[in-house]
Design a protein around this motif. Structure first.
Motif, PDB file in Angstrom:
ATOM      1  N   ASP A  81     -17.728  18.085   7.050  1.00 36.42           N
ATOM      2  CA  ASP A  81     -18.653  17.290   6.251  1.00 36.42           C
ATOM      3  C   ASP A  81     -18.001  16.875   4.936  1.00 36.42           C
ATOM      4  N   ASP A  82     -16.676  16.982   4.881  1.00 40.17           N
ATOM      5  CA  ASP A  82     -15.959  16.614   3.662  1.00 40.17           C
ATOM      6  C   ASP A  82     -16.119  15.138   3.322  1.00 40.17           C
ATOM      7  N   ASP A  83     -16.425  14.315   4.333  1.00 37.74           N
ATOM      8  CA  ASP A  83     -16.628  12.894   4.041  1.00 37.74           C
ATOM      9  C   ASP A  83     -17.789  12.689   3.081  1.00 37.74           C
ATOM     10  N   GLN A  84     -18.766  13.598   3.112  1.00 33.88           N
ATOM     11  CA  GLN A  84     -19.885  13.497   2.175  1.00 33.88           C
ATOM     12  C   GLN A  84     -19.425  13.759   0.738  1.00 33.88           C
ATOM     13  N   ARG A  85     -18.449  14.649   0.587  1.00 37.17           N
ATOM     14  CA  ARG A  85     -17.909  14.927  -0.751  1.00 37.17           C
ATOM     15  C   ARG A  85     -17.130  13.721  -1.273  1.00 37.17           C
ATOM     16  N   PHE A  86     -16.361  13.088  -0.390  1.00 35.24           N
ATOM     17  CA  PHE A  86     -15.606  11.900  -0.801  1.00 35.24           C
ATOM     18  C   PHE A  86     -16.529  10.716  -1.070  1.00 35.24           C
ATOM     19  N   MET A  98       0.833  -1.191   0.000  1.00 34.31           N
ATOM     20  CA  MET A  98       0.000   0.000   0.000  1.00 34.31           C
ATOM     21  C   MET A  98       0.873   1.250   0.000  1.00 34.31           C
ATOM     22  N   LYS A  99       0.409   2.279  -0.688  1.00 33.81           N
ATOM     23  CA  LYS A  99       1.099   3.561  -0.684  1.00 33.81           C
ATOM     24  C   LYS A  99       0.417   4.482   0.319  1.00 33.81           C
ATOM     25  N   LEU A 100       1.211   5.264   1.019  1.00 34.11           N
ATOM     26  CA  LEU A 100       0.694   6.236   1.973  1.00 34.11           C
ATOM     27  C   LEU A 100       0.999   7.634   1.458  1.00 34.11           C
ATOM     28  N   VAL A 101      -0.039   8.451   1.362  1.00 34.17           N
ATOM     29  CA  VAL A 101       0.104   9.843   0.940  1.00 34.17           C
ATOM     30  C   VAL A 101      -0.446  10.718   2.054  1.00 34.17           C
ATOM     31  N   VAL A 102       0.376  11.633   2.557  1.00 33.21           N
ATOM     32  CA  VAL A 102      -0.079  12.580   3.567  1.00 33.21           C
ATOM     33  C   VAL A 102      -0.157  13.952   2.913  1.00 33.21           C
ATOM     34  N   LEU A 103      -1.363  14.490   2.885  1.00 36.54           N
ATOM     35  CA  LEU A 103      -1.611  15.773   2.249  1.00 36.54           C
ATOM     36  C   LEU A 103      -1.977  16.776   3.333  1.00 36.54           C
ATOM     37  N   ALA A 104      -1.134  17.782   3.486  1.00 39.68           N
ATOM     38  CA  ALA A 104      -1.339  18.784   4.528  1.00 39.68           C
ATOM     39  C   ALA A 104      -1.303  20.165   3.902  1.00 39.68           C
ATOM     40  N   GLY A 105      -1.497  21.185   4.698  1.00 40.46           N
ATOM     41  CA  GLY A 105      -1.474  22.537   4.170  1.00 40.46           C
ATOM     42  C   GLY A 105      -2.294  23.475   5.015  1.00 40.46           C
ATOM     43  N   THR A 106      -2.174  24.750   4.723  1.00 36.73           N
ATOM     44  CA  THR A 106      -2.840  25.769   5.509  1.00 36.73           C
ATOM     45  C   THR A 106      -4.350  25.747   5.260  1.00 36.73           C
ATOM     46  N   GLN A 107      -5.102  26.305   6.202  1.00 34.55           N
ATOM     47  CA  GLN A 107      -6.561  26.341   6.101  1.00 34.55           C
ATOM     48  C   GLN A 107      -7.006  27.131   4.869  1.00 34.55           C
ATOM     49  N   GLY A 108      -7.984  26.614   4.163  1.00 33.52           N
ATOM     50  CA  GLY A 108      -8.540  27.321   3.025  1.00 33.52           C
ATOM     51  C   GLY A 108      -7.687  27.276   1.778  1.00 33.52           C
ATOM     52  N   SER A 109      -6.647  26.461   1.788  1.00 31.97           N
ATOM     53  CA  SER A 109      -5.753  26.405   0.628  1.00 31.97           C
ATOM     54  C   SER A 109      -6.305  25.554  -0.504  1.00 31.97           C
ATOM     55  N   GLY A 110      -7.356  24.793  -0.226  1.00 34.83           N
ATOM     56  CA  GLY A 110      -7.972  23.986  -1.271  1.00 34.83           C
ATOM     57  C   GLY A 110      -7.549  22.532  -1.267  1.00 34.83           C
ATOM     58  N   LYS A 111      -7.104  22.028  -0.115  1.00 36.00           N
ATOM     59  CA  LYS A 111      -6.625  20.646  -0.024  1.00 36.00           C
ATOM     60  C   LYS A 111      -7.679  19.643  -0.495  1.00 36.00           C
ATOM     61  N   THR A 112      -8.877  19.765   0.050  1.00 35.83           N
ATOM     62  CA  THR A 112      -9.926  18.793  -0.265  1.00 35.83           C
ATOM     63  C   THR A 112     -10.322  18.858  -1.736  1.00 35.83           C
ATOM     64  N   SER A 113     -10.470  20.063  -2.262  1.00 33.00           N
ATOM     65  CA  SER A 113     -10.876  20.211  -3.665  1.00 33.00           C
ATOM     66  C   SER A 113      -9.845  19.601  -4.603  1.00 33.00           C
ATOM     67  N   VAL A 114      -8.571  19.843  -4.329  1.00 38.72           N
ATOM     68  CA  VAL A 114      -7.507  19.253  -5.152  1.00 38.72           C
ATOM     69  C   VAL A 114      -7.539  17.736  -5.029  1.00 38.72           C
ATOM     70  N   LEU A 115      -7.705  17.244  -3.791  1.00 42.90           N
ATOM     71  CA  LEU A 115      -7.684  15.808  -3.553  1.00 42.90           C
ATOM     72  C   LEU A 115      -8.839  15.103  -4.272  1.00 42.90           C
ATOM     73  N   LEU A 116      -9.990  15.718  -4.332  1.00 44.27           N
ATOM     74  CA  LEU A 116     -11.133  15.120  -5.028  1.00 44.27           C
ATOM     75  C   LEU A 116     -10.801  14.869  -6.500  1.00 44.27           C
ATOM     76  N   HIS A 117     -10.154  15.825  -7.142  1.00 44.87           N
ATOM     77  CA  HIS A 117      -9.772  15.650  -8.545  1.00 44.87           C
ATOM     78  C   HIS A 117      -8.696  14.570  -8.693  1.00 44.87           C
ATOM     79  N   VAL A 118      -7.759  14.530  -7.750  1.00 46.58           N
ATOM     80  CA  VAL A 118      -6.702  13.516  -7.802  1.00 46.58           C
ATOM     81  C   VAL A 118      -7.300  12.114  -7.669  1.00 46.58           C
ATOM     82  N   ILE A 119      -8.267  11.955  -6.773  1.00 44.97           N
ATOM     83  CA  ILE A 119      -8.912  10.653  -6.570  1.00 44.97           C
ATOM     84  C   ILE A 119      -9.590  10.183  -7.853  1.00 44.97           C
ATOM     85  N   LYS A 120     -10.259  11.086  -8.539  1.00 47.35           N
ATOM     86  CA  LYS A 120     -10.925  10.716  -9.795  1.00 47.35           C
ATOM     87  C   LYS A 120      -9.918  10.150 -10.800  1.00 47.35           C
ATOM     88  N   VAL A 121      -8.735  10.754 -10.863  1.00 46.43           N
ATOM     89  CA  VAL A 121      -7.706  10.265 -11.786  1.00 46.43           C
ATOM     90  C   VAL A 121      -7.178   8.914 -11.326  1.00 46.43           C
TER      91      VAL A 121
END
Length: 232
Positions: A43-48, A1-24
């Motif tokens: 409530d980001d779990d609802q988006r995922f 298994m690969k482990l990816v840790v995605l972090a960053g400042t608040q409001g930087s768009g982490k979840t939005s970027v990750l959603l597109h990455v998951i689709k790919v």
């Protein structure tokens, strides 16, 4: 298994970027799972969930979200394995610019907002300086010159990182990030942190509310930078 840790400042768009990455990743035949760590509520779990992948939420509450993530990494990996995933994507809140959430056997991604100003990379600690990939977001609302200055500031503090410009609305950069994830290493036993976490051993952390210095113990730093340990 690969482990990816995605972090960053608040409001930087982490979840939005990750959603597109998951689709790919899914399109390419991968089986990702996501653990979203936040502080008080999400409530980001609802988006995922809309992507039909395994999702789990962890709330750190009154604990540093990155400390919380570190303590629970082993459990998260076991959960992802039980779900049949081959990529665990861990998005952590990254509230403190001194946070250091990345293990050594993972792909470390820091997401940072270009609109926060050209000197922002100089103000961010291991969250940025120990990342493998630095994802610059919201570059479409600043000039090319501002993006280039920001990129140079990132490389000043982390010359070995790969910089990717991404857009959480259009999905720009998602394919590039997904390719880097697919080419990354597999996680193994005995993983360790790349950098020590922030100091978090003092009487304030355990509930002391009095302000005067005489009431406090633990690892303490004064205005002049002097650091001491007071206690047994």
């Amino acid at each position: 298994m690969k482990l990816v840790v995605l972090a960053g400042t608040q409001g930087s768009g982490k979840t939005s970027v990750l959603l597109h990455v998951i689709k790919v990743l899914v399109r390419d035949g991968n089986k990702p799972a996501v653990v979203k760590v936040d502080c008080l509520w999400t409530d980001d779990d609802q988006r995922f969930d809309r992507l039909n992948i395994p999702v789990r939420v962890g709330l750190a509450r009154d604990m540093c979200p990155d400390h919380f993530t570190i303590y629970n990494t082993e459990e998260m990996l076991k959960w992802a394995e039980a779900e049949g995933a081959d990529v665990l994507l861990n998005e952590t809140a990254g509230l403190c610019l001194r946070c250091a959430p990345y293990p050594d056997k993972c792909l470390a991604i820091c997401v940072i907002d270009v609109t926060t100003g050209p000197n922002t990379p100089l103000k961010v600690g291991p969250l940025l300086t120990t990342a493998d990939i630095v994802v610059m977001t919201k570059g479409d609302i600043v000039s090319q010159a501002e993006r280039e200055v920001f990129r140079e500031r990132v490389l000043d503090v982390n010359p070995d990182c790969m910089v990717v410009e991404a857009n959480g609305l259009t999905g720009k950069g998602a394919s590039e990030i997904a390719e880097l994830i697919e080419a990354g290493m597999n996680v193994c036993d005995n993983i360790v942190l790349r950098h020590t976490p922030p100091l978090a051993i003092c009487s304030l952390c355990t509930g002391e509310t009095r302000i005067a210095r005489k009431h406090h113990m633990g690892v303490l730093r004064q205005m002049d930078g002097f650091t001491e340990y007071r206690g047994e």
